[in-house]
Design an enzyme around this catalytic site. Structure first.
Site, PDB file in Angstrom:
ATOM      1  N   LYS A   1      -3.373   7.602   1.737  1.00  0.00           N
ATOM      2  CA  LYS A   1      -2.365   7.850   0.703  1.00  0.00           C
ATOM      3  C   LYS A   1      -3.128   8.348  -0.519  1.00  0.00           C
ATOM      4  CE  LYS A   1       1.146   5.761  -2.271  1.00  0.00           C
ATOM      5  NZ  LYS A   1       1.831   4.503  -2.710  1.00  0.00           N
TER       6      LYS A   1
ATOM      7  N   TYR B   1      -5.778   3.896   0.384  1.00  0.00           N
ATOM      8  CA  TYR B   1      -4.973   4.315  -0.763  1.00  0.00           C
ATOM      9  C   TYR B   1      -5.913   4.633  -1.922  1.00  0.00           C
ATOM     10  CZ  TYR B   1      -1.245   3.932  -4.340  1.00  0.00           C
ATOM     11  OH  TYR B   1      -0.359   4.162  -5.376  1.00  0.00           O
TER      12      TYR B   1
ATOM     13  N   ARG C   1      -5.144   4.049 -11.413  1.00  0.00           N
ATOM     14  CA  ARG C   1      -4.905   2.600 -11.504  1.00  0.00           C
ATOM     15  C   ARG C   1      -6.144   1.786 -11.133  1.00  0.00           C
ATOM     16  NH1 ARG C   1       0.624  -0.011 -11.775  1.00  0.00           N
ATOM     17  NH2 ARG C   1       2.123   1.677 -11.822  1.00  0.00           N
TER      18      ARG C   1
ATOM     19  N   THR D   1       1.994  -1.291  -4.919  1.00  0.00           N
ATOM     20  CA  THR D   1       2.107  -1.338  -6.375  1.00  0.00           C
ATOM     21  C   THR D   1       3.562  -1.370  -6.801  1.00  0.00           C
ATOM     22  OG1 THR D   1       0.104   0.006  -6.488  1.00  0.00           O
ATOM     23  CG2 THR D   1       1.371  -0.224  -8.505  1.00  0.00           C
TER      24      THR D   1
ATOM     25  N   ILE E   1       4.318   8.725   0.758  1.00  0.00           N
ATOM     26  CA  ILE E   1       4.713   7.352   0.478  1.00  0.00           C
ATOM     27  C   ILE E   1       5.285   7.376  -0.934  1.00  0.00           C
ATOM     28  CG2 ILE E   1       3.950   4.968   0.216  1.00  0.00           C
ATOM     29  CD1 ILE E   1       1.877   5.463   2.362  1.00  0.00           C
TER      30      ILE E   1
ATOM     31  N   TYR F   1     -10.540  -2.441 -10.813  1.00  0.00           N
ATOM     32  CA  TYR F   1     -11.265  -3.187 -11.849  1.00  0.00           C
ATOM     33  C   TYR F   1     -12.756  -3.312 -11.558  1.00  0.00           C
ATOM     34  CZ  TYR F   1     -12.470  -6.618 -15.403  1.00  0.00           C
ATOM     35  OH  TYR F   1     -13.060  -7.256 -16.463  1.00  0.00           O
TER      36      TYR F   1
END
Length: 308
Positions: free
Chosen positions: A172, A144, A149, A55, A214, A118
């Site tokens: 992550k 992740y 998000r 990202t 990270i 999404y």
């Protein structure tokens, strides 16, 4: 093609301070010269792993050829000194597999695969998605989870199921829920590498069972972030907390507006690259610039400090 590593080898490999790398642009093109110099500086500063095309690297705006070339450039600079974990996650399983195979061809050491955004898949859909990617290539895979998000949250039990796959080696975690770290440690296979995806809670994350971060902030303050992670690894949480306190304002500034706008501006102030972003991200506001400048100045981060 690299020989696939065994789980125990990969679990040891993915620890410490790993940087979610920005992707420098110049006139809207990838600035490979700046990127390569940046990767080399990160390693020299003590960063233990490089994570391109996440990202923070504006991966959704990169073309397929740019995505491959950025990973290949990172691998070329790393020269095996630190692992390269390539961000390959998309919200389409077939496309993610394409990017995973390309990353393997480029020489990456591992893959970072985000929970599909999404689409809002079910927990079963997440299992099928990760399993398909796992079965399609030979690299170790780090999941992740960033529901803020992706709008979809991988539950602990789902993660525990996926951790049983041979090459699913870590997570992550950007949920901000520290209680999860302990539950995940208990339910996932022994040695499963839990990595924080949130700088502000990295010390607490490690105290609950994490093995690294990270990091966005390590783009700008890699030495301090590496020192913090080393202190945690040595169970020296007194030192880790002192370092976290020093970094606290910078952590906050890096997310004063949508990332990576703040960190790109900070990198520009250090002479690393131009501050340019790709649409739909907007340049950092004047208020955001002041917040970043103040945090950097208070920490003594300057062009001179970067150059040294």
């Amino acid at each position: 093609m690299k020989k696939p590593l065994q789980f125990r080898e990969t679990a040891r490999m993915f620890t410490g301070s790993m940087t979610a790398l920005i992707t420098p642009f110049c006139e809207d093109r990838v600035d490979y010269k700046a990127f390569e110099a940046f990767c080399d500086w990160q390693i020299a500063q003590g960063t233990s792993g490089l994570v391109p095309c996440g990202t923070t690297g504006e991966a959704p705006t990169l073309s397929a050829s740019e995505h491959y070339d950025v990973i290949a450039a990172c691998v070329s600079v790393a020269k095996g000194r630190v692992p390269v974990i390539a961000g390959v996650g998309t919200n389409a399983t077939a496309l993610t597999i394409e990017r995973a195979k390309a990353a393997q061809k480029a020489g990456a050491d591992g893959l970072l695969v985000v929970v599909p955004y999404y689409n809002k898949p079910s927990q079963e859909g997440m299992v099928l998605h990760i399993t398909a990617i796992h079965d399609a290539c030979d690299l170790p895979l780090i999941i992740y989870n960033i529901p803020g998000r992706s709008a979809a949250d991988m539950q602990v039990e789902t993660l525990a199921t996926l951790s049983k796959l041979d090459r699913v080696v870590g997570l992550k975690d950007a949920t901000g829920d520290l209680a999860r770290v302990a539950r995940q440690r208990l339910l996932c296979k022994k040695g499963f590498a839990q990595l924080s995806g949130e700088d502000a809670t990295a010390v607490g994350f490690n105290a609950m069972g994490g093995v690294g971060c990270i990091s966005v902030t390590s783009n700008i303050a890699p030495a301090l972030c590496a020192q913090l992670q080393a202190a945690c690894a040595a169970n020296d949480y007194e030192t880790a907390l002192l370092l976290q306190d020093r970094l606290s304002e910078l952590h906050q500034a890096m997310f004063c507006e949508t990332s990576p706008a703040p960190v790109k501006y900070a990198a520009h102030r250090l002479g690393i690259c131009q501050p340019g972003l790709r649409l739909p991200l907007a340049p950092l506001s004047e208020e955001g610039k002041r917040a970043v400048e103040q945090a950097m100045d208070n920490l003594g981060l300057s062009l001179e400090g970067h150059s040294s």
